[in-house]
Design an enzyme around this catalytic site. Sequence first.
Site, mmCIF file in Angstrom:
data_model
loop_
_atom_site.group_PDB
_atom_site.id
_atom_site.type_symbol
_atom_site.label_atom_id
_atom_site.label_comp_id
_atom_site.label_asym_id
_atom_site.label_seq_id
_atom_site.Cartn_x
_atom_site.Cartn_y
_atom_site.Cartn_z
ATOM 1 N N ASP A 153 0.837 -1.313 0.043
ATOM 2 C CA ASP A 153 0.046 0.122 0.002
ATOM 3 C C ASP A 153 0.945 0.894 0.212
ATOM 4 O OD1 ASP A 153 -2.488 1.523 0.062
ATOM 5 O OD2 ASP A 153 -3.318 -0.059 1.523
ATOM 6 N N GLU A 198 -1.066 1.715 -5.136
ATOM 7 C CA GLU A 198 -0.796 2.987 -4.666
ATOM 8 C C GLU A 198 -1.732 3.888 -5.282
ATOM 9 O OE1 GLU A 198 0.889 5.237 -7.929
ATOM 10 O OE2 GLU A 198 -0.856 3.776 -8.044
ATOM 11 N N TRP A 199 -3.138 3.236 -5.616
ATOM 12 C CA TRP A 199 -4.265 4.217 -5.721
ATOM 13 C C TRP A 199 -4.345 4.780 -7.336
ATOM 14 C CZ3 TRP A 199 -2.661 7.372 -1.107
ATOM 15 C CH2 TRP A 199 -2.454 6.599 -0.047
ATOM 16 N N GLY A 200 -3.522 4.129 -8.055
ATOM 17 C CA GLY A 200 -3.617 4.886 -9.465
ATOM 18 C C GLY A 200 -2.813 6.203 -9.654
ATOM 19 N N ILE A 201 -2.238 6.528 -8.419
ATOM 20 C CA ILE A 201 -1.543 7.859 -8.571
ATOM 21 C C ILE A 201 -0.161 7.675 -9.443
ATOM 22 C CG2 ILE A 201 0.262 9.133 -7.074
ATOM 23 C CD1 ILE A 201 -1.906 8.919 -5.014
ATOM 24 N N ASP A 202 -0.038 8.837 -10.325
ATOM 25 C CA ASP A 202 1.146 8.561 -10.967
ATOM 26 C C ASP A 202 1.163 7.947 -12.221
ATOM 27 O OD1 ASP A 202 3.668 9.786 -11.703
ATOM 28 O OD2 ASP A 202 4.786 8.184 -10.930
ATOM 29 N N ASP A 220 -9.983 3.779 -3.472
ATOM 30 C CA ASP A 220 -10.707 2.575 -3.000
ATOM 31 C C ASP A 220 -12.184 2.316 -3.586
ATOM 32 O OD1 ASP A 220 -8.404 2.200 -1.620
ATOM 33 O OD2 ASP A 220 -9.422 2.311 0.397
#
Length: 658
Positions: A153, A198-202, A220
């Site tokens: 995570d 990592e939640w779709g960041i970057d 999420d």
Amino acid sequence: MAAFAFASLLSTALGTPLHPRLDDGLALTPQMGWNTYNQYNCFPNESIVHENAQALVDTGLADLGYRYVTVDCGWSVEDRLPDGTLTWNETLFPQGFPALGRYLHDLGLLFGAYGDSGILLCGSPPNQAGSLYHEDIDARTFAEWEVDSLKYDNCYSDATENYPNVNYSPSHSPRPRFANMSHYIQLQDRPMLFQICEWGIDFPALWAPALGHSWRIGNDITPHWRSIFRTLNQAVPQVDFAGRGQWPDLDMLLVGVGVDGEGVLSLPEERTHFSMWAVLKSPLVIGGAINGMEEGSLEILKNEDVIAFNQDALGESARLRRRWSDAGYEVWSGPLERERVVAAVINWGEEERELTLDLPDVGIQFAGGLRNIWRGEAEDDVLTSYTASVEGHGVMLVELSETVPAGEYPSEIFAKKHGASTTFSHVYAVTSSRGYTLNITFSEPPTAKKISIATDATTSPVTVSVPSGASSVTARIPLTAGSDNTITIHGAPVSSIHLTPPKPTYYPATRNTTLTGSTTPFTCPADFCSPTGSKLTHLDGDSTAKFHISSTASGAKYLEVDYINNEVAFDSSWGWGSNSRNLTVRVNDEEPVRLEVPLSGRHSELFGPGLGWWDSGRLGVLTGGWRVGGNEVVFGNEGGEGGFSSSAPDLVGFGVYD
């Protein structure tokens, strides 16, 4: 699978996705299993894991492929042992994590652990140690515990901002932290599935396949129906990154998840959710309590056809093909092995209704076999379209086999003969136009020097000369948008016909247009804002872009719209953030046609070129009200404040099939 040009209804502007570096034999198909989080949040314990693991076996879910059992946040403690290793909360897991792994392995299951690339795990406080600066020892520890997969995570990770719990706009890419743990995982003798969370960041689709076996595409999933639409909109520009060993993760399933004894989704909503996760090749990770799950939800999770779509060896994701935002439904489809196609028609409306799948929208004209999965029905010899009742918030999920490519009409399937005439029915036209190219193949050389062709849109037949000994001829004919056209050919024996729509005339958004309000032209750097290199921004409120377009035929015209949207719903994902923007097209005095366009960005929203706002997507729309001669076509965001996105996407251009 051959298809008309218009079957490519959504495309992305950039090139081929990365191939995985992790060639270790894991995740050749999307992983399947169960995770504690969606039902138990950060409050797991040993009994919960034991009971649900046993239920996986007892219900037969394990035999269907659900084998990874993952203990999510809440299992650890703040302090490491004197030797620096992680340890478990002895109150919650009195027998310990190695014993838990043995228990799962004895059941024939796989042991999934959870870690974090920050200084603490998500779910702190009470604080639990994260793996930042301890990647080497933690990877060795997980291997010693005989862990089979690691979900990793992204909380408490940004040192420059004093390690906040969540940071959707970090000062640096999270990539190096995930690469570090990936490196140490690969050094272990034990193979471990590595799930990047990592939640779709970057925009991890560009880099995560080289580091792990799956990556979360967005924030999420939340226990609400609206979360399904939000997640699918984020998946649209990422579907072509799916492949063996690299899977876009749409997050854990809500099927069977309950709050206060009530399921967070209805059964039709659960079927839609499960179907779409499956055909988009997301990992299928159950989030509900299996022990005591309602039978209806269990049956959904156990549907072997849907699981087979997910685990199909071809490994290609379904793509968004058409969206009717005003009517509240859309079509996705993708290829399966053995030359089959899976298609899903989602009913976003609340009421049950009949919906039609036009087969050419998914690249085929005829299916020798069709199976409607959730209705348990089958049909043979489906010509051009298929109609079925779909529950509110439900899905029509069909498997199509023995297919004929779009635009091809064999006479033995589509035609009837009346003397010297052959009439083809169920002929599909994506747009109303006088410019369709009809290729006629003869079953034997005709004796007549001329043949005539009549369609529903002709006032008098089209006459075509036939050269001596010709095996085929080509004609230009008119058709009306829809799937019920007929074509009658008189004077020759016909084996088949092939139909090609007119080539679209393309209109760049920044040329020969009248702008109102805040609408602003913008020139993009080379190789961006495809295909024009420029775009219009700020089509908001009363701002519009008006075009004057001449047409040779009246009726309904199909448009392919190139747009840009990278408004990623990070903070707003907990509420009504949808990852979509609202675009309207008004032709003459007709009511505007509305499109909620999904994300198109294929670069990092933080550090990439244009922050993802230079990457085009394409979506098709049928517009009415066209007339012969001059037409006024206005793009904007009419009604954008009325429950839709108040912002329009940037407009790159559009093609008109006239």
